[in-house]
Design an enzyme around this catalytic site. Structure first.
Site, PDB file in Angstrom:
ATOM      1  N   LYS A 109       0.843  -1.185   0.000  1.00 28.25           N
ATOM      2  CA  LYS A 109       0.000   0.000   0.000  1.00 28.25           C
ATOM      3  C   LYS A 109       0.887   1.246   0.000  1.00 28.25           C
ATOM      4  O   LYS A 109       1.792   1.381   0.827  1.00 28.25           O
ATOM      5  CB  LYS A 109      -0.901  -0.005   1.242  1.00 28.25           C
ATOM      6  CG  LYS A 109      -1.945   1.087   1.277  1.00 28.25           C
ATOM      7  CD  LYS A 109      -2.836   0.922   2.510  1.00 28.25           C
ATOM      8  CE  LYS A 109      -3.890   2.016   2.580  1.00 28.25           C
ATOM      9  NZ  LYS A 109      -4.735   1.880   3.799  1.00 28.25           N
ATOM     10  N   HIS A 111      -0.286   4.489   0.225  1.00 23.90           N
ATOM     11  CA  HIS A 111      -0.926   5.658   0.827  1.00 23.90           C
ATOM     12  C   HIS A 111      -1.373   5.288   2.241  1.00 23.90           C
ATOM     13  O   HIS A 111      -1.278   4.133   2.660  1.00 23.90           O
ATOM     14  CB  HIS A 111      -2.132   6.101  -0.015  1.00 23.90           C
ATOM     15  CG  HIS A 111      -3.193   5.049  -0.135  1.00 23.90           C
ATOM     16  ND1 HIS A 111      -3.089   3.999  -1.021  1.00 23.90           N
ATOM     17  CD2 HIS A 111      -4.368   4.883   0.523  1.00 23.90           C
ATOM     18  CE1 HIS A 111      -4.157   3.230  -0.916  1.00 23.90           C
ATOM     19  NE2 HIS A 111      -4.940   3.736   0.024  1.00 23.90           N
TER      20      HIS A 111
END
Length: 222
Positions: A109, A111
Site C-alpha cells: 500500500k 498511501h
C-alpha cells in the site's frame, strides 16, 4: 482400540461439520500439483458463524496442546490465513490468553499507513496460521516476511489439514518445511484422521477405497 476412539470429540465434531457444510468433499478434484484427488478440503467455505467458531476452537486447542511453544503473535498469510488467524486470536482471548494478530497484503500500500504488514508488529515469537500446505510456495513467502523482521522469530505453524502425501520427493511438503526451517507444523486434521472417521461411521466404502488407493500412490510413509 477402534478407529472411532482414536479421534477426539473435537476432531469428530469438526469433520462432521465440514462434511455437512460441503467443506470436506469427496469426488474427483484436480490439485495444484496436477494430481486427481478423491477428496478436497475447501477452507473458503468456512463462512458461517458456527463453522468459524468450530474452526477457531480447533486452532486454539492445537496451540494449547501440541508441539507449538509459547508465542506472542499469530500471523495470517493473505488471503485465507487472515481470517483464520483473526478468529483464533479472538478465541484465545476468550480463554484469557492475549496475543497479537498480524497479516500481510498481497500488494504494498502506497498511501495512508502504507506498507505490506497490517496489525500487530512482528516482534517476539511468531506462529503462522494457514489452511493447507500444498506446494509450500505460499508458506515460504510468509516465512520470508517474518525473517525480514529483525525482532521476529518463527516458532511454529498450524494448518487446517495435512494431506500426508509426497511433494516432489519421498517427503511431504510439511516434512520438507519442518526440516528446512526447523519449526514444528501441527495440523487440526490429517488424512489418517479422515480415514479413521470414515471407517468408524460406515457407509463410505467407495470413498475409503478411493482415498486408500490415492494414499498408496502418493502418500508418505507414516
Amino acid at each position: 482400540m477402534s478407529a472411532a476412539r482414536e479421534l477426539s470429540q473435537e476432531k469428530v465434531a469438526f469433520i462432521e461439520a465440514a462434511i455437512e457444510h460441503g467443506v470436506l468433499l469427496f469426488g474427483e478434484f484436480t490439485l495444484k500439483s496436477g494430481r486427481k484427488s478423491p477428496y478436497f478440503f475447501n477452507a473458503g467455505l468456512l463462512y458461517t458463524g458456527s463453522l468459524l467458531s468450530s474452526t477457531s476452537k480447533a486452532y486454539a486447542k492445537i496451540l494449547s496442546s501440541s508441539r507449538i511453544p509459547e508465542f506472542d503473535v499469530l500471523f495470517g498469510p493473505a488471503y485465507k490465513g487472515i481470517a483464520l488467524a483473526a478468529i483464533t486470536a479472538v478465541d484465545l482471548s476468550r480463554q484469557g490468553r492475549e496475543v497479537g494478530f498480524a497479516y500481510n497484503r498481497k500488494e504494498k500500500k502506497d498511501h495512508g499507513e502504507g506498507g505490506v504488514l497490517v496489525g500487530s508488529p512482528l516482534k517476539g515469537r511468531i506462529v503462522i496460521i494457514d489452511d493447507v500446505l500444498t506446494r509450500g510456495t505460499a508458506i515460504r513467502e510468509a516465512i520470508e516476511i517474518i525473517r525480514t523482521q529483525p525482532e521476529a522469530q518463527l516458532v511454529g505453524i498450524v494448518q487446517l489439514v495435512d494431506r500426508q502425501e509426497r511433494g516432489t520427493g519421498s517427503k511431504s511438503t510439511v516434512q520438507e518445511v519442518e526440516e528446512e526451517f526447523g519449526v514444528p507444523i501441527e495440523p487440526i486434521l490429517n488424512l489418517q484422521d479422515i480415514i479413521n472417521y470414515l471407517e468408524s461411521r460406515g457407509g463410505y466404502e467407495k470413498q475409503l477405497g478411493d482415498i486408500k488407493e490415492y494414499r498408496k500412490n502418493y502418500g508418505i510413509e507414516l
